[in-house]
Design an enzyme around this catalytic site. Structure first.
Site, PDB file in Angstrom:
ATOM      1  N   CYS A  83       0.795  -1.233   0.000  1.00 42.79           N
ATOM      2  CA  CYS A  83       0.000   0.000   0.000  1.00 42.79           C
ATOM      3  C   CYS A  83       0.833   1.292   0.000  1.00 42.79           C
ATOM      4  O   CYS A  83       0.604   2.163  -0.853  1.00 42.79           O
ATOM      5  CB  CYS A  83      -0.987   0.007   1.155  1.00 42.79           C
ATOM      6  SG  CYS A  83      -1.404  -1.614   1.796  1.00 42.79           S
ATOM      7  N   ARG A 121       6.452 -11.274   5.590  1.00 45.19           N
ATOM      8  CA  ARG A 121       5.989 -11.015   6.950  1.00 45.19           C
ATOM      9  C   ARG A 121       6.556 -12.092   7.845  1.00 45.19           C
ATOM     10  O   ARG A 121       6.537 -13.270   7.494  1.00 45.19           O
ATOM     11  CB  ARG A 121       4.460 -11.058   7.034  1.00 45.19           C
ATOM     12  CG  ARG A 121       3.811  -9.904   6.312  1.00 45.19           C
ATOM     13  CD  ARG A 121       2.309  -9.962   6.401  1.00 45.19           C
ATOM     14  NE  ARG A 121       1.730  -9.006   5.460  1.00 45.19           N
ATOM     15  CZ  ARG A 121       0.447  -8.931   5.147  1.00 45.19           C
ATOM     16  NH1 ARG A 121      -0.410  -9.766   5.701  1.00 45.19           N
ATOM     17  NH2 ARG A 121       0.019  -8.041   4.287  1.00 45.19           N
ATOM     18  N   GLN A 146       0.980 -11.128  -3.285  1.00 42.51           N
ATOM     19  CA  GLN A 146      -0.442 -10.789  -3.289  1.00 42.51           C
ATOM     20  C   GLN A 146      -0.897 -10.411  -4.688  1.00 42.51           C
ATOM     21  O   GLN A 146      -0.127  -9.822  -5.442  1.00 42.51           O
ATOM     22  CB  GLN A 146      -0.693  -9.582  -2.380  1.00 42.51           C
ATOM     23  CG  GLN A 146      -0.436  -9.839  -0.919  1.00 42.51           C
ATOM     24  CD  GLN A 146      -0.639  -8.581  -0.091  1.00 42.51           C
ATOM     25  OE1 GLN A 146      -0.246  -7.496  -0.501  1.00 42.51           O
ATOM     26  NE2 GLN A 146      -1.243  -8.733   1.062  1.00 42.51           N
ATOM     27  N   ASP A 149      -2.494  -7.876  -5.501  1.00 41.60           N
ATOM     28  CA  ASP A 149      -2.881  -6.667  -4.792  1.00 41.60           C
ATOM     29  C   ASP A 149      -3.269  -5.562  -5.779  1.00 41.60           C
ATOM     30  O   ASP A 149      -2.758  -5.525  -6.899  1.00 41.60           O
ATOM     31  CB  ASP A 149      -1.686  -6.195  -3.955  1.00 41.60           C
ATOM     32  CG  ASP A 149      -2.109  -5.303  -2.799  1.00 41.60           C
ATOM     33  OD1 ASP A 149      -3.329  -5.123  -2.602  1.00 41.60           O
ATOM     34  OD2 ASP A 149      -1.218  -4.792  -2.096  1.00 41.60           O
ATOM     35  N   HIS A 162      -4.787  -1.206  -5.540  1.00 41.71           N
ATOM     36  CA  HIS A 162      -5.381  -0.105  -4.792  1.00 41.71           C
ATOM     37  C   HIS A 162      -6.115   0.795  -5.750  1.00 41.71           C
ATOM     38  O   HIS A 162      -5.574   1.164  -6.789  1.00 41.71           O
ATOM     39  CB  HIS A 162      -4.299   0.658  -4.024  1.00 41.71           C
ATOM     40  CG  HIS A 162      -3.657  -0.192  -2.978  1.00 41.71           C
ATOM     41  ND1 HIS A 162      -2.525  -0.918  -3.207  1.00 41.71           N
ATOM     42  CD2 HIS A 162      -4.049  -0.470  -1.706  1.00 41.71           C
ATOM     43  CE1 HIS A 162      -2.228  -1.612  -2.114  1.00 41.71           C
ATOM     44  NE2 HIS A 162      -3.134  -1.363  -1.190  1.00 41.71           N
ATOM     45  N   LYS A 171     -14.908  -2.857   5.764  1.00 41.53           N
ATOM     46  CA  LYS A 171     -14.347  -3.804   4.809  1.00 41.53           C
ATOM     47  C   LYS A 171     -15.294  -4.953   4.524  1.00 41.53           C
ATOM     48  O   LYS A 171     -16.218  -5.233   5.294  1.00 41.53           O
ATOM     49  CB  LYS A 171     -13.020  -4.350   5.325  1.00 41.53           C
ATOM     50  CG  LYS A 171     -13.159  -5.196   6.568  1.00 41.53           C
ATOM     51  CD  LYS A 171     -11.862  -5.937   6.867  1.00 41.53           C
ATOM     52  CE  LYS A 171     -12.015  -6.745   8.150  1.00 41.53           C
ATOM     53  NZ  LYS A 171     -10.885  -7.596   8.452  1.00 41.53           N
ATOM     54  N   HIS A 189      -8.277  -0.852  -0.727  1.00 38.25           N
ATOM     55  CA  HIS A 189      -7.359  -1.994  -0.817  1.00 38.25           C
ATOM     56  C   HIS A 189      -8.203  -3.183  -1.254  1.00 38.25           C
ATOM     57  O   HIS A 189      -9.269  -3.405  -0.686  1.00 38.25           O
ATOM     58  CB  HIS A 189      -6.764  -2.357   0.540  1.00 38.25           C
ATOM     59  CG  HIS A 189      -6.144  -1.218   1.297  1.00 38.25           C
ATOM     60  ND1 HIS A 189      -4.800  -1.013   1.340  1.00 38.25           N
ATOM     61  CD2 HIS A 189      -6.704  -0.238   2.049  1.00 38.25           C
ATOM     62  CE1 HIS A 189      -4.538   0.043   2.105  1.00 38.25           C
ATOM     63  NE2 HIS A 189      -5.676   0.534   2.545  1.00 38.25           N
TER      64      HIS A 189
HETATM   65 ZN   LIG Z   1      -3.315  -2.156   0.571  1.00 34.97          ZN
END
Ligand SMILES: [Zn+2]
Ligand SMILES: [Zn+2]
Length: 648
Positions: free
Chosen positions: A344, A373, A391, A393, A395, A475, A521
């Site tokens: 992010c 992580r 991910q 991912d 945004h 979320k 996200h």
């Molecule tokens: Zn994010």
């Protein structure tokens, strides 16, 4: 005598004497309810039928029909009954604690000799005898000194230690199952006969340290599972067997997909077969995202702590981050970086390059973001829980007014992708504002409504989890159901009013003034690693043709066929199929068996007949019959079959 007023779920109120118990309340409504009652909820708290109610309250009486309460009580009572059975069989064994866990319970015992599988059988038998006795369950409140004295006299040192560790001198609750007594918060069932004697099973024994501390004595933990009835237990045990057969770690070895090793815990070494699945899935996702209006980016993995301090991760997430220290030339001290645990903040850096106007929004930035992580070694599990992962991912930077449409589009994309990948069913959960949060109530109202409206366009069947949103926005979580009924949380869609502020993201509005964008996200698979683990288990290794790492093995029956085998492989490869030759000097049945273990979907057996006819004999995984086709036809048919679902 003073009265209290109890409000029932239907809104009706009734007055009772102060100190009335739910057992008496149930009886007063109907004797049949008195008999069927197992517990109550009093002002939302799970309440024993024997506990007095001292003030006005909302009450609901539970029966075995209320799954959540019934299962909690059943599993909890089983823990006590198991401990009683163990001490009946081996009176010298010391008892410690026995909580309810998913699908069952465990109890930790101190015993010098290990429990054997035969011992578990004996304990089960004794538990059934206790159930047969239908012993009443009784409870009393004791003061601390009496409780400690009691356990000192009974020589139960762990219980004494437990009580001494409870702060304050609050009275303690005791429970008896027949003559057998345990310190316990409750609630419990009314007698041991309420337990389903044919719906439990003791599963295993494991070592466990007292209070989870390795410096303490090692105890023996016996796990049990319990359900409301025999059918539910059977279904669960069948599911476990099925899950063991499908274990992606086992299939990963058999199919030569990946391995993990000590030098890089929780980081995957992908082998050619596994990486083929990964790349096929990534290519598919890339096409879907591009068609949905996302722009793909790539951001650094090693990022200075300064950015993590700005984003707030350094403060809140530091212990999960891998730190990279570098001796930089000319610098007096080491420069401290972190491997990114999420993408992010980097995406905001890309957004922040150049002035953005409302015409640029919504801006959808996607990255197959490689993240690290730190997870404790005990929590890692094959591909399902790793330290290094990628991910899917993205945004979305947008205005408050655009949240609803973006959310609806996202759910549409997610459901189509899940369907393509073989998951027809998924559940949605909306988590709303927590007590501690950023952003005005007006913004929260708008964002929660946007998410809820977007979900309602697809389904009215969704769960709301009040107060469980992040501090920075509401979320949605998406849980899919696999072929054996297990649920996996994969997708997420999260509104964020915080990070754009922290990292200074802006756009110029129609009014010419500067505004904050909302950041959304979102992920569909979650991580490629875990999702591939789920796919392997869902399909029991028999991947759909387009994802199968080795789609076709061309196996010779006689060595005179070798040249033609090579030609067939070349033709298939030219048609972009993943084909291999197997011209080893082995029996065809041996080859078929071996490639079946490797889950190759198609084996082409080639003997002299096929050479002469210029045909192939097709054998599909798991089928015994074969089909003969002309080579050119077969190649065309396989090529069509190998098309990913979005290109068909
Ligand atoms: Zn994010
Ligand atoms: Zn208990």
């Amino acid at each position: 005598m003073s009265q209290i007023s109890l409000t029932f779920p239907d809104g009706n109120k009734r007055d009772y004497a102060r100190g009335v118990t739910p057992a008496e309340v149930a009886q007063s409504i109907a004797p049949s309810l008195g008999k069927a009652a197992i517990s109550a909820s009093v002002d939302g708290r799970h309440w024993d039928l024997q506990w007095p109610i001292e003030a006005d309250a909302a009450i609901a009486i539970h029966t075995m029909k209320d799954d959540a309460q019934a299962l909690e009580l059943i599993r909890h009572d089983f823990a006590h009954v198991m401990a009683r059975a163990v001490q009946k069989l081996w009176p010298e064994v010391k008892v410690t604690i026995g909580p309810v866990v998913e699908n069952g319970w465990y109890y930790d015992f101190d015993r010098d000799e290990p429990f054997t599988p035969e011992d578990l059988g004996l304990i089960e038998k004794e538990m059934k005898a206790i159930i047969n006795e239908r012993d009443p369950v009784r409870t009393e409140v004791w003061d601390r000194a009496r409780a400690i004295d009691h356990y000192v006299r009974k020589n139960e040192p762990f219980k004494v230690e437990l009580i001494e560790a409870i702060p304050g001198d609050e009275p303690l609750r005791m429970y008896w199952h027949g003559h057998w007594q345990d310190l316990c918060r409750g609630p419990h069932l009314q007698h041991t006969g309420q337990l389903p004697a044919d719906a439990f099973k003791l599963m295993s024994v494991a070592g466990a340290y007292w209070r989870g501390d390795h410096r303490n004595k090692q105890l023996q933990r016996i796990y049990g599972v319990a359900f409301k009835n025999r059918d539910d237990l059977k279904a669960y045990l069948t599911m476990l067997e099925e899950a063991a057969k499908r274990d992606h770690r086992k299939l990963g070895r058999e199919m030569e997909l990946f391995h993990l090793q000590e030098e890089a815990p929780g980081m995957v070494f992908w082998h050619p077969n596994g990486w083929t699945i990964y790349r096929a899935l990534e290519d598919y996702m890339r096409r879907r995202l591009r068609k949905a209006g996302y722009k793909e980016i790539r951001t650094p993995q090693v990022v200075d702590r300064i950015l993590w301090e700005k984003s707030g991760h350094w403060e809140a997430y530091r212990e999960n981050m891998f730190i990279v220290e570098v001796d930089e030339e000319g610098a007096k001290e080491k420069r401290i970086n972190a491997l990114k645990p999420m993408n992010c903040p980097c995406h905001v850096q890309v957004y922040n390059q150049g002035l953005k106007s409302y015409r640029d929004l919504p801006l959808r930035l996607a990255e197959f973001g490689s993240c690290h992580r730190y997870e404790s070694s005990g929590s890692m599990h094959g591909l399902m829980r790793v330290r290094g992962f990628t991910q899917d991912d993205a945004h979305i930077f947008c205005t408050e007014d655009q949240i609803e449409q973006e959310c609806a589009d996202f759910i549409g994309l997610l459901s189509s992708i899940y369907r393509d990948l073989g998951f027809a069913k998924f559940d949605v959960k909306l988590s709303t504002r927590p007590e501690v949060r950023v952003g005005s109530d007006a913004v929260w109202d708008k964002a929660e409504a946007a998410l809820e409206n977007a979900v309602r366009k697809v389904t009215n069947d969704f769960e709301i989890d009040p107060g469980e949103g992040a501090f920075y926005g509401p979320k949605l979580d998406f849980k899919l159901t696999d072929a054996i009924g297990r649920e996996w949380q994969c997708g997420t869609f999260q509104a964020d009013f915080n990070l754009p502020v922290r990292l200074g993201a802006e756009y110029v509005g129609e009014d010419g003034a500067k505004h904050r964008p909302v950041m959304l996200h979102r992920a569909i698979l979650g991580s490629f690693e875990r999702f591939i683990g789920i796919l392997i288990e869902n399909y029991a290794g028999r991947m759909p043709f387009w994802l199968a790492p080795r789609q076709i093995v061309v196996a010779s029956i006689v060595s005179d066929a070798d040249d033609y085998v090579a030609e067939v492989v070349a033709r298939l490869t030219a048609a972009e199929l993943r084909a291999e030759a197997d011209t080893r000097n082995e029996k065809i049945n041996y080859k078929v068996r071996e490639h079946s273990v490797g889950k190759v979907p198609v084996i082409l057996a080639i003997g002299m007949k096929e050479v002469e006819e210029r045909s192939v004999s097709i054998r599909r995984l798991g089928e015994t019959r074969t089909e003969t086709r002309a080579l050119a036809d077969a190649v065309a048919a396989f090529a069509a079959e190998a098309a990913p679902p979005d290109l068909r």
